[in-house]
Scaffold this active site. Structure first.
Site, PDB file in Angstrom:
ATOM      1  N   GLY A  51      46.847  36.964  31.456  1.00 49.34           N
ATOM      2  CA  GLY A  51      47.871  35.985  31.112  1.00 49.34           C
ATOM      3  C   GLY A  51      48.785  35.546  32.237  1.00 49.34           C
ATOM      4  O   GLY A  51      49.761  34.841  31.991  1.00 49.34           O
ATOM      5  N   TRP A  53      48.234  33.325  34.580  1.00 52.65           N
ATOM      6  CA  TRP A  53      48.241  31.862  34.694  1.00 52.65           C
ATOM      7  C   TRP A  53      49.043  31.258  33.549  1.00 52.65           C
ATOM      8  O   TRP A  53      49.751  30.275  33.735  1.00 52.65           O
ATOM      9  CB  TRP A  53      46.810  31.317  34.721  1.00 52.65           C
ATOM     10  CG  TRP A  53      46.190  31.345  36.085  1.00 52.65           C
ATOM     11  CD1 TRP A  53      46.384  32.288  37.060  1.00 52.65           C
ATOM     12  CD2 TRP A  53      45.293  30.391  36.637  1.00 52.65           C
ATOM     13  NE1 TRP A  53      45.648  31.976  38.162  1.00 52.65           N
ATOM     14  CE2 TRP A  53      44.962  30.817  37.941  1.00 52.65           C
ATOM     15  CE3 TRP A  53      44.714  29.227  36.151  1.00 52.65           C
ATOM     16  CZ2 TRP A  53      44.096  30.108  38.770  1.00 52.65           C
ATOM     17  CZ3 TRP A  53      43.838  28.522  36.970  1.00 52.65           C
ATOM     18  CH2 TRP A  53      43.540  28.960  38.274  1.00 52.65           C
ATOM     19  N   ASP A  69      40.464  33.569  25.436  1.00 58.12           N
ATOM     20  CA  ASP A  69      39.741  34.618  26.136  1.00 58.12           C
ATOM     21  C   ASP A  69      38.939  35.414  25.112  1.00 58.12           C
ATOM     22  O   ASP A  69      39.293  35.453  23.932  1.00 58.12           O
ATOM     23  CB  ASP A  69      40.706  35.546  26.875  1.00 58.12           C
ATOM     24  CG  ASP A  69      40.002  36.346  27.974  1.00 58.12           C
ATOM     25  OD1 ASP A  69      40.163  35.975  29.146  1.00 58.12           O
ATOM     26  OD2 ASP A  69      39.287  37.318  27.654  1.00 58.12           O
ATOM     27  N   ASP A  85      35.082  32.929  22.205  1.00 62.69           N
ATOM     28  CA  ASP A  85      34.189  32.456  23.256  1.00 62.69           C
ATOM     29  C   ASP A  85      34.334  30.944  23.395  1.00 62.69           C
ATOM     30  O   ASP A  85      34.212  30.210  22.406  1.00 62.69           O
ATOM     31  CB  ASP A  85      32.751  32.832  22.877  1.00 62.69           C
ATOM     32  CG  ASP A  85      31.741  32.530  23.960  1.00 62.69           C
ATOM     33  OD1 ASP A  85      31.937  31.593  24.759  1.00 62.69           O
ATOM     34  OD2 ASP A  85      30.710  33.239  24.002  1.00 62.69           O
ATOM     35  N   ASP A 108      40.241  30.507  35.262  1.00 66.29           N
ATOM     36  CA  ASP A 108      40.240  31.487  36.345  1.00 66.29           C
ATOM     37  C   ASP A 108      39.309  32.654  36.001  1.00 66.29           C
ATOM     38  O   ASP A 108      39.410  33.723  36.572  1.00 66.29           O
ATOM     39  CB  ASP A 108      41.674  31.980  36.598  1.00 66.29           C
ATOM     40  CG  ASP A 108      41.791  32.799  37.875  1.00 66.29           C
ATOM     41  OD1 ASP A 108      41.229  32.381  38.907  1.00 66.29           O
ATOM     42  OD2 ASP A 108      42.438  33.866  37.845  1.00 66.29           O
ATOM     43  N   LYS A 148      37.795  28.450  38.945  1.00 67.34           N
ATOM     44  CA  LYS A 148      37.441  29.375  40.019  1.00 67.34           C
ATOM     45  C   LYS A 148      35.932  29.473  40.123  1.00 67.34           C
ATOM     46  O   LYS A 148      35.239  29.617  39.122  1.00 67.34           O
ATOM     47  CB  LYS A 148      38.020  30.765  39.730  1.00 67.34           C
ATOM     48  CG  LYS A 148      37.563  31.825  40.733  1.00 67.34           C
ATOM     49  CD  LYS A 148      38.287  33.135  40.612  1.00 67.34           C
ATOM     50  CE  LYS A 148      38.023  33.845  39.315  1.00 67.34           C
ATOM     51  NZ  LYS A 148      38.776  35.107  39.215  1.00 67.34           N
TER      52      LYS A 148
END
Length: 193
Positions: A51, A53, A69, A85, A108, A148
Site C-alpha cells: 500500500g 503507492w 491486489d 485478480d 507496481d 513496473k
C-alpha cells in the site's frame, strides 16, 4: 513493512516517514518527472499491497483511490481496496461500478521470481500486458498509465504494444531502485481510447 533487499538507507527512510515500503519513492519520482496524477484524478492501483503507492496517491489527488491486489491490503484512510485478480471479469465490473471515470491506472506488481531469468522475464511481461489490457478497459480518453517492468528480450514488444494505446510513452529508471536491478517503468500518457 519489510524489504527483501535488507535495511538500506531507502528502506530506513521509508520506515521513518511512515511509508509501508520503499516503493513509495519510486512513484514520487515518476510523479515529479511526468505528473501522471492530477489533483482531481480517480486512480486505480493494481498489485497495490502493501500500500505504499496508495499512501502517495492519496496525497496527490482529491479523487478516489482504489487499490486491487490478490492479498488483502491493510486499511488506509481515504482509500478503497478490493482483494482479487485483475484478470477476473467480476473485478473489472466492480471497478467500473465503483468509479464512473478512471483517470490513472498504475501497477507496481511483480510476480514471485523463480531465479530462472527467461521464465521470470516471460511472467513479468505477461503481468505487464494484463495490466495494460486492464487499463485499456477502464481508462478515460486522455488517461495515464504507469507499470513496473524489467529489461529483457520481451520488453521491446511490450513497449511497442503500449505505444499503440497512448500518445506519449517513455521509460524511467528510478533512483530508489536497488543497484544492479533491471527494473524500469513504462510511463504512458494520454490514452487514445
Amino acid at each position: 513493512m519489510g524489504s527483501q533487499w535488507g535495511y538500506d538507507k531507502t528502506y530506513m527512510r521509508a520506515k521513518q516517514e511512515g511509508y509501508r515500503s520503499r516503493a513509495a519513492y519510486k512513484l514520487l519520482e515518476i510523479q515529479n518527472k511526468f505528473a501522471i496524477i492530477r489533483p482531481d484524478d480517480n486512480v486505480v492501483d493494481l498489485g497495490a499491497a502493501p500500500g505504499s503507492w496508495l499512501q502517495v496517491e492519496r496525497t496527490l489527488t482529491d479523487g478516489r483511490v482504489l487499490g486491487i491486489d490478490l492479498n488483502p491490503i491493510a486499511d488506509l484512510d481515504g482509500v478503497e481496496t478490493i482483494a482479487g485478480d485483475l484478470n477476473d471479469p467480476d473485478i473489472l465490473a466492480e471497478v467500473k461500478s465503483l468509479l464512473d471515470v478512471v483517470s490513472v491506472v498504475v501497477c507496481d506488481a511483480a510476480p514471485k521470481l523463480s531465479g530462472h531469468k527467461t521464465y521470470d522475464q516471460a511472467r513479468i511481461i505477461e503481468l505487464n500486458e494484463q495490466a495494460l489490457m486492464f487499463a485499456c478497459r477502464v481508462l478515460k480518453q486522455g488517461g495515464n498509465f504507469a507499470v513496473k517492468s524489467f529489461q529483457g528480450t520481451d520488453f521491446p514488444e511490450l513497449y511497442a504494444m503500449t505505444k499503440e494505446h497512448f500518445y506519449s510513452v517513455k521509460t524511467m529508471m528510478t533512483r530508489s531502485t536497488r543497484k544492479g536491478s533491471t527494473e524500469l517503468y513504462i510511463v504512458a500518457k494520454n490514452f487514445n481510447g
